[in-house]
Design an enzyme around this catalytic site. Structure first.
Site, PDB file in Angstrom:
ATOM      1  N   HIS A 129      44.033  44.690  33.810  1.00  0.00           N
ATOM      2  CA  HIS A 129      42.835  45.658  32.842  1.00  0.00           C
ATOM      3  C   HIS A 129      43.010  45.124  31.576  1.00  0.00           C
ATOM      4  O   HIS A 129      44.137  45.381  31.363  1.00  0.00           O
ATOM      5  CB  HIS A 129      43.801  46.949  33.510  1.00  0.00           C
ATOM      6  CG  HIS A 129      43.828  46.708  35.488  1.00  0.00           C
ATOM      7  ND1 HIS A 129      43.259  46.134  36.594  1.00  0.00           N
ATOM      8  CD2 HIS A 129      44.210  47.797  36.800  1.00  0.00           C
ATOM      9  CE1 HIS A 129      43.268  46.371  37.578  1.00  0.00           C
ATOM     10  NE2 HIS A 129      44.082  47.486  38.071  1.00  0.00           N
ATOM     11  N   CYS A 149      48.699  51.651  37.884  1.00  0.00           N
ATOM     12  CA  CYS A 149      48.594  50.830  36.994  1.00  0.00           C
ATOM     13  C   CYS A 149      47.792  51.142  35.012  1.00  0.00           C
ATOM     14  O   CYS A 149      47.981  51.208  34.370  1.00  0.00           O
ATOM     15  CB  CYS A 149      48.016  49.372  37.273  1.00  0.00           C
ATOM     16  SG  CYS A 149      46.670  49.579  38.290  1.00  0.00           S
TER      17      CYS A 149
END
Length: 341
Positions: A246, A126
């Site tokens: 994130h 990711c």
């Protein structure tokens, strides 16, 4: 667009659930849907119909054209079985990412690599997906020499149990009790630390050189995706007390100078990227506002004046959506568009 029979292995987890949301929102052409997970016999709703969870086996992939694997060590065993049954596997685990015979794909960056698949296509980590969306457009204009990235990774990236433990720790601290930690940074290790009101500069296990496995994923996967095997990259990954999405501080050194305004223009035209950069109005990406969005957001764009040609970026993306589920579905859409399925 022709309809395909689809299977999701790991359909009840965070990525599996998000895959279902993305498939529905993008109106992916599904003929038959098969959901596989440990909770055999339970049901999961999808587009108004309850689908019964089935057991994962080689037989389960009969008549399936696309199999999304949500992640985990089961990929090593089941992916070859699914391919043998005739499916193309889009795998979210780390099992095949660095296999030279398996394409590692972010469609906005290296869509042509899809054509090289032999039954398995790997979905990148990711954090890697979020980073390459932001730095690849810069590379096309300035030619990257060096990348230094520090991540601020949400707790949901470590799983639902870690997220629940963080919430419990917040209550414990606010009530004046000791915060109990059993999961982070790595559940299998002997020592654990609370994430509530804290940062943990370790994600995954350490190698002998002091880098973690998560950090080396960023390095090696980025080189493979961008086709730059010698690109100098240094990564530091940090677990932060954020629920979802994130964030990354990325410092770039390029062969050709790119001004701040040029970088804004380049990134604003890049697919899958939204520029959110207006210091005068305190406008910059933040995880609380990016969660649930398809795009990767870039702000705090600055020239690094310590080198002849350098930039600093602040990049934020939803690691469960674009960092996993959406990227996988986009790969499947491109398989159809490129007639590779």
């Amino acid at each position: 667009m022709k309809k395909l029979n689809v299977a999701i292995l790991g359909a009840t987890g965070a990525v599996g659930t998000e895959l279902l949301n993305v498939l529905e929102s993008r109106k992916f052409p599904i003929g038959k849907l098969k959901l596989l997970a440990l909770e055999v016999g339970t049901t999961v709703p999808f587009m108004g119909t309850d689908h019964v969870i089935e057991e994962a086996s080689g037989e389960a992939f009969k008549d399936i054209q696309v199999a999304f694997f949500a992640g985990g060590p089961i990929s090593k065993v089941m992916a070859p079985e699914a391919v043998k049954a005739g499916a193309v596997v889009i795998d979210n685990s780390s099992t095949f990412r660095l296999d030279p015979d398996v394409p590692l794909v972010v469609p906005e960056v290296n869509v042509e690599d899809i054509d090289k698949h032999n039954g398995i296509i790997a979905n990148p980590n990711c954090s890697t997906i979020i980073m390459v969306l932001a730095i690849n457009p810069i590379h096309k204009h300035g030619e990257l020499k060096r990348v230094i990235v520090s991540t601020c990774q949400a707790v949901s990236g470590a799983g639902n149990a870690a997220l629940e433990e963080m919430m419990t720790q917040y209550r414990e601290v606010l009530e004046g009790r000791e915060a109990i930690a059993n999961i982070l940074p790595v559940a299998s290790l002997k020592k654990h630390y609370p994430i509530a009101f804290n940062l943990i500069p370790q994600i995954d296990v350490f190698f002998d050189d002091g880098y973690t496995k998560e950090e080396m994923k960023l390095v090696l996967e980025t080189r493979k995706i961008m086709g730059l095997p010698e690109l100098a990259i240094s990564a530091t990954t940090v677990r932060c007390p954020v629920v979802r999405s994130h964030s990354e501080v990325i410092n770039l050194e390029t062969e050709r100078r790119i001004t701040r305004n040029d970088a804004r223009r380049i990134l604003s035209q890049a697919p899958g990227v939204i520029v959110q950069d207006d210091p005068a109005e305190q406008l910059y990406p933040m995880p609380a506002y990016v969660s649930g969005r398809d795009e990767v957001f870039v702000g705090r764009i600055r020239e690094d004046t310590t080198v002849p040609a350098g930039l600093s970026l602040w990049v934020v993306g939803d690691q469960i959506r674009k960092g996993a589920a959406l990227n996988a579905v986009q790969i499947a859409e491109q398989l159809i568009a490129r007639n590779r399925i």
